[in-house]
Design an enzyme around this catalytic site. Sequence first.
Site, short mmCIF file in Angstrom:
data_model
loop_
_atom_site.label_atom_id
_atom_site.label_comp_id
_atom_site.label_asym_id
_atom_site.label_seq_id
_atom_site.Cartn_x
_atom_site.Cartn_y
_atom_site.Cartn_z
CB SER A 52 -0.89 0.09 1.18
OG SER A 52 -1.84 -1.06 1.00
CD GLU A 94 -6.43 3.49 3.62
OE1 GLU A 94 -5.53 2.53 3.22
OE2 GLU A 94 -6.05 4.15 4.78
CG ASP A 105 -5.00 -4.26 2.85
OD1 ASP A 105 -4.60 -4.93 1.62
OD2 ASP A 105 -4.35 -4.20 3.69
#
Length: 604
Positions: free
Chosen positions: A205, A403, A408
């Site tokens: 990331s 975000e 994730d």
Amino acid sequence: MYKPSMSVLSQSRFLRVVVALAVIASFLTGTTVTYAAYSAPQVSNVNVLPIDRAKFLIGQKFDFAIEVKTDAPAKAIEVLVNGMKAEKYFGKEAAIKFDNMSTYRINDVAFTQAGKVAVVVNVKTEQGMEKRFINYDVTAEKARKQAKNVILFVGDGMSLQARQIGRILSKGITEGKYNGLLEMDTMSNVAIVTTSGNDSLVTDSANSASAYATGHKTAVNAMGVYADSSKDPLDDPKVENIIELAKRTRGMSTGIVSTANITDATPAAMLAHTRRRSEQNYIAQDMLNPAHRPDVILGGGSRHFLPKSVPGSKRTDDRNLIAEFKEQGYTVATNKTELKTASPGKLLGLFQLDNMDVYIDREVTKNPAVLGKFTDQPNLMDMTKTAIDTLSKNSNGFFLMVEGACVDKQLHTMDWQRAAYDTIELDKAVGIAKEFAKKNGDTLIIVVADHAHGASITGTYHELDGKTGRDAVRIYGDAGWTTFADTDGDGFPDDPNPSVTLAVQFANHPDYYENYRFQGVPTSPAIMANGKAVANPKRAPQGSELKVGNIPTSDPSEVHAADDVPLTAEGPGAEYFKGVLDNTEVFYGIARALGLDGRKTAKK
């Protein structure tokens, strides 16, 4: 140490001569010559940063660096930029050091004209001369209709399959047709984004978010820099990022919002410069730097802002960064209630010591054993609306990154249900941004993932006929439909564990126990034992099956995939996003929409 009989440059010239002779021979004899269109990059002792084929926004600041790895120190390093000596071209003296790792560096430079840039590096060594030829592109492109604001939504790890899972749970599907689409699905432009970094096929990331923030590739774990060979993670060649450019050139307001620790990879990449994403204490204090200090900071991670004397702190010093932000005029919120009543203006909201709890645990199960004392956390919709309301007061416009981090993090733990609810949560935040954009008509909205995971839908799963385990995975015509229900119409299923659920399989995983059902308490799929990842027995209820891993036993979690990811966009400048794009192009789409020009400096 093996030494090739000819230099890299000589090898390259030799190969070109061989190919040319072969082509001539084929012409004379009438035969056909075939040769590969791609070959692996040639190894060179001369490392140039920024890398070959890098692209720059006009006036974007960066550090130019060269490393020369030789058995004996180089004797001389000459650098030509478009035929002119680099020091003259940039108007700055280079710092040069001759050693076994000889270096050449000019910091804080920029290209002030659009077009092609050719760099030639001549290095004199004991073996002779080595050359590197590097090519750059400099763009000054501006959208015909420019945006005043940009909101970038990053669903961390939100692959195409993750989007689809979220759509199934949120909207439902009847006789093969979806009953509705997600907010992110109904946007004017669609593109496919590649995700690799400059050091590896598979990214993390930090690297991928840095591409969005700077328009440049970097290495795994790095952000805002090109990774060099030094030991210091904070001295690598820097590249100016989107928050710095927005503030410096346009006087825009900026904000970062995340359900993760706010110093984690994706939010940090919007402003930080470090080769090691784990330097979170440094990142937290660096957020105070006026060059890239966001006006709104909302998320988790207070442990990196609290002095070490406070329980839960991860700092190694006595700095109280929260107090320092207050001194800079920031209102501080520590829970949802305080966020709602925060006075307008600069805002720091930290709602967990580490990552915020996921939507299911915050809003659905509300298990005190999971939440602990953090029972009043805002959701991503709350944070997004507050950020937009605050930042939009600036007449110069704003840049905001939001975000959905735990898509994730939950896929890493192979908890697709929690990942799906967080995908829906992000989509609801996208809806809030779209409502703002409709009223103003001057805001570009982008929704994209930074990388993918190897989760895929095989069919459905149920035990209604007594079958369990893999025999209860229903495929093809036996799959039918899930029984997720949303009786209150809020877009979130009432129950994450219905009688018929999805059969979600993972392509890249450690040893783990699979029973296809929702876990009431978040549980890791594997644990470390004697240096190896083994299946976690806590995920082994009746009917579960041991799945043998297919990744190295050193990793106890599911890992990223190299898959391309989808991007959707709408608003001024959205026309840039179409076809297949390198991940660095997201930055240039943003810069183009805003009409950014790195040669300009905003009035203060």
